[in-house]
Scaffold this motif. Structure first.
Motif, PDB file in Angstrom:
ATOM      1  N   UNK A   1     -13.536 -16.132 -22.015  1.00  0.00           N
ATOM      2  CA  UNK A   1     -12.123 -16.363 -22.329  1.00  0.00           C
ATOM      3  C   UNK A   1     -11.669 -17.787 -22.079  1.00  0.00           C
ATOM      4  N   UNK A   2     -12.419 -18.522 -21.269  1.00  0.00           N
ATOM      5  CA  UNK A   2     -12.004 -19.872 -20.932  1.00  0.00           C
ATOM      6  C   UNK A   2     -10.975 -19.920 -19.813  1.00  0.00           C
ATOM      7  N   UNK A   3     -10.657 -18.779 -19.234  1.00  0.00           N
ATOM      8  CA  UNK A   3      -9.704 -18.735 -18.123  1.00  0.00           C
ATOM      9  C   UNK A   3     -10.380 -19.250 -16.862  1.00  0.00           C
ATOM     10  N   UNK A   4      -9.574 -19.752 -15.957  1.00  0.00           N
ATOM     11  CA  UNK A   4     -10.112 -20.133 -14.658  1.00  0.00           C
ATOM     12  C   UNK A   4     -10.318 -18.864 -13.823  1.00  0.00           C
ATOM     13  N   UNK A   5     -11.130 -18.985 -12.788  1.00  0.00           N
ATOM     14  CA  UNK A   5     -11.351 -17.845 -11.896  1.00  0.00           C
ATOM     15  C   UNK A   5     -10.047 -17.418 -11.240  1.00  0.00           C
TER      16      UNK A   5
END
Length: 93
Positions: free
Chosen positions: A52-56
């Motif tokens: 998704x390209x989201x950060x942790x």
């Protein structure tokens, strides 16, 4: 009307024997399903963030928010079912 003797219900014999037999299975499935929910998230988190390209931090915050919304929504939904309708609420959930 059927009369249930107190000693028969207390020993798990007679009319109430079947619900007592189902309780351990229900407990086991609840423990397993909640365990899967909580342990799957950290295992799948690296793949989730990569896809998704989201950060942790964003993915973890979203998961935490979803759990919070579920907890807050569960209170009025559980109260609205009343004592007569838990099967219908559990079936639709």
């Amino acid at each position: 009307m059927q009369h249930i003797q107190a000693d028969a219900a207390a020993t798990g014999t007679g009319v109430r024997a079947r619900p007592r037999a189902v309780l351990p299975a229900l407990c086991a499935t609840q423990i397993t399903s909640w365990g899967i929910v909580y342990y799957a998230f950290p295992v799948l988190l690296p793949r989730l963030t990569a896809d998704t390209g989201w950060s942790t931090n964003a993915a973890t915050a979203t998961f935490s928010l979803a759990l919070l919304v579920s907890a807050v929504a569960g209170i009025p939904i559980g109260s609205s079912t009343g004592p007569a309708a838990p099967r219908a609420a559990g079936t639709t959930a």
